[in-house]
Write an enzyme that holds these catalytic residues in place. Structure first.
Site, PDB file in Angstrom:
ATOM      1  CG  ASN A   8      11.802  -0.051 -57.564  1.00  0.00           C
ATOM      2  OD1 ASN A   8      12.339   0.543 -58.716  1.00  0.00           O
ATOM      3  ND2 ASN A   8      12.283  -0.874 -57.023  1.00  0.00           N
ATOM      4  CD1 TRP A   9       7.598   1.939 -62.851  1.00  0.00           C
ATOM      5  CD2 TRP A   9       7.999   2.429 -64.916  1.00  0.00           C
ATOM      6  NE1 TRP A   9       6.425   2.219 -63.386  1.00  0.00           N
ATOM      7  CE2 TRP A   9       6.745   2.536 -64.852  1.00  0.00           C
ATOM      8  CE3 TRP A   9       8.571   2.483 -66.210  1.00  0.00           C
ATOM      9  CZ2 TRP A   9       5.793   3.008 -65.529  1.00  0.00           C
ATOM     10  CZ3 TRP A   9       7.923   2.887 -67.225  1.00  0.00           C
ATOM     11  CH2 TRP A   9       6.523   3.168 -66.899  1.00  0.00           C
ATOM     12  CE  LYS A  10      12.408  -4.323 -58.664  1.00  0.00           C
ATOM     13  NZ  LYS A  10      12.559  -5.527 -57.905  1.00  0.00           N
ATOM     14  CG  HIS A  91      15.591  -1.808 -54.080  1.00  0.00           C
ATOM     15  ND1 HIS A  91      16.130  -3.025 -54.549  1.00  0.00           N
ATOM     16  CD2 HIS A  91      14.163  -1.846 -53.983  1.00  0.00           C
ATOM     17  CE1 HIS A  91      15.072  -3.739 -54.602  1.00  0.00           C
ATOM     18  NE2 HIS A  91      13.800  -3.247 -54.708  1.00  0.00           N
ATOM     19  CD  GLU A  93      16.009  -5.374 -57.222  1.00  0.00           C
ATOM     20  OE1 GLU A  93      15.764  -4.383 -57.905  1.00  0.00           O
ATOM     21  OE2 GLU A  93      15.147  -6.374 -57.081  1.00  0.00           O
ATOM     22  CD  GLU A 158      11.299  -3.231 -51.106  1.00  0.00           C
ATOM     23  OE1 GLU A 158      10.132  -3.431 -51.613  1.00  0.00           O
ATOM     24  OE2 GLU A 158      12.246  -3.091 -51.573  1.00  0.00           O
ATOM     25  N   GLY A 164      10.102  -9.899 -55.993  1.00  0.00           N
ATOM     26  CA  GLY A 164      10.130 -10.647 -57.374  1.00  0.00           C
ATOM     27  C   GLY A 164      10.055 -12.237 -57.468  1.00  0.00           C
ATOM     28  CB  SER A 203       5.720 -10.964 -54.050  1.00  0.00           C
ATOM     29  OG  SER A 203       6.863 -11.549 -54.681  1.00  0.00           O
ATOM     30  N   GLY A 224       7.151  -3.566 -56.991  1.00  0.00           N
ATOM     31  CA  GLY A 224       8.236  -3.396 -58.107  1.00  0.00           C
ATOM     32  C   GLY A 224       7.464  -4.071 -59.307  1.00  0.00           C
ATOM     33  N   GLY A 225       7.431  -5.345 -59.637  1.00  0.00           N
ATOM     34  CA  GLY A 225       7.081  -5.901 -60.916  1.00  0.00           C
ATOM     35  C   GLY A 225       5.467  -5.356 -61.121  1.00  0.00           C
TER      36      GLY A 225
HETATM   37  C1  PEP Z   1      10.818  -4.063 -55.309  1.00  0.00           C
HETATM   38  O1  PEP Z   1      11.806  -4.128 -55.865  1.00  0.00           O
HETATM   39  O2  PEP Z   1      11.022  -3.013 -54.311  1.00  0.00           O
HETATM   40  C2  PEP Z   1       9.868  -4.973 -55.146  1.00  0.00           C
HETATM   41  C3  PEP Z   1       9.082  -5.301 -53.863  1.00  0.00           C
HETATM   42  O3  PEP Z   1       9.612  -5.797 -56.256  1.00  0.00           O
HETATM   43  P1  PEP Z   1       8.457  -6.678 -56.448  1.00  0.00           P
HETATM   44  O4  PEP Z   1       7.173  -6.004 -56.245  1.00  0.00           O
HETATM   45  O5  PEP Z   1       8.427  -7.165 -57.798  1.00  0.00           O
HETATM   46  O6  PEP Z   1       8.646  -8.187 -55.437  1.00  0.00           O
END
Ligand code: PEP
Length: 243
Positions: A8-10, A91, A93, A158, A164, A203, A224-225
């Site tokens: 997920n590049w957001k 999500h 967010e 999640e 993050g 994470s 994500g990141g």
């Molecule tokens: C996400 O945004 O779905 C996520 C899991 O982010 P991260 O891996 O950065 O925690």
């Protein structure tokens, strides 16, 4: 079942990033299903770069209607037309930034399925909810109200406080939650609930991926990141169990 490793590049990434990233993921391991969910602006470029490959593309949201006067939104058929096979929905967010309630997510999930997309529906508790001992209850309620009857897609657990932050639940907690999600899916969807892949997200990094992906009922990761760097994303994919 092959694990699904979804990136997920957001709201990150430029057109100029696509060629190098796409050629790196084209050399991805073949024992997993790999999925890249970039911002809408990069979908078309990625679709061209990944054409004919096993690497799938996804959107990060869609509207509940197939078209209409909804400024700034993207419809599920538009995602399908540009080559997306998946869409991330609910999500945290989106739930927080856009006030998306379970009923909205359910309507979007129905729209995604109607457009032939595979919805990835996210659920997860906040830190306060976990500390209050309400994590499972919250997640069960999100599943109950976000998943439509006949749901055919992917669920992603999640925990909001793990996204993050570099923090993850203990392996015991992830195992317990994934078992509870499986039980909820079976109760809600009957036999079909046995086939829903349950991703863990929050994470996930190259350093913890092998142990997280080996846990029972973990069917892959939503990343994500760490998905922004092809090297890290591929290291996570490589860490997924084989066979
Ligand atoms: C996400 O945004 O779905 C996520 C899991 O982010 P991260 O891996 O950065 O925690």
């Amino acid at each position: 079942m092959r694990q699904l490793i979804a990136g997920n590049w957001k709201m990150f990434g430029k057109l100029a990033d696509v060629p190098a990233y796409a050629s790196a993921v084209l050399a991805a391991p073949t024992h997993v299903d790999l999925l890249v969910c970039p911002p809408f602006t990069l979908l078309d470029r990625f679709a061209a770069a990944l054409k004919g490959s096993q690497v799938a593309l996804g959107g990060q949201d869609c509207h509940a209607n197939p078209q209409g006067a909804h400024t700034g939104d993207i419809a599920a058929p538009m995602l399908a037309e540009v080559g997306a096979r998946y869409v991330i929905l609910g999500h945290s967010e989106r739930r927080n930034d856009h006030g998306e309630a379970n009923a909205v997510i359910r309507a979007k999930t129905e729209a995604a399925m109607a457009a032939g997309l595979i919805p990835i529906v996210c659920v997860g508790e906040t830190e306060a909810e976990r500390e209050a001992g309400e994590a499972m209850q919250v997640v069960r309620s999100q599943l109950q109200h976000s998943l439509p009857a006949g749901f055919a897609g992917v669920a992603a657990y999640e925990p909001v406080w793990a996204i993050g932050t570099g923090r993850t639940p203990t392996e015991t907690d992830i195992t317990a939650m994934h078992a509870d999600i499986r039980a909820a899916l079976l109760a809600q969807l009957g036999e079909a609930g046995a086939k829903i892949q349950i991703l863990y997200g929050g994470s996930v990094k190259p350093g913890n991926a092998a142990s997280l992906l080996a846990l029972p009922e973990v069917g892959g990761a939503l990343v994500g990141g760490a998905s922004l760097k092809a090297e890290d994303f591929l290291a996570i994919a490589n860490a997924a169990p084989r066979g």
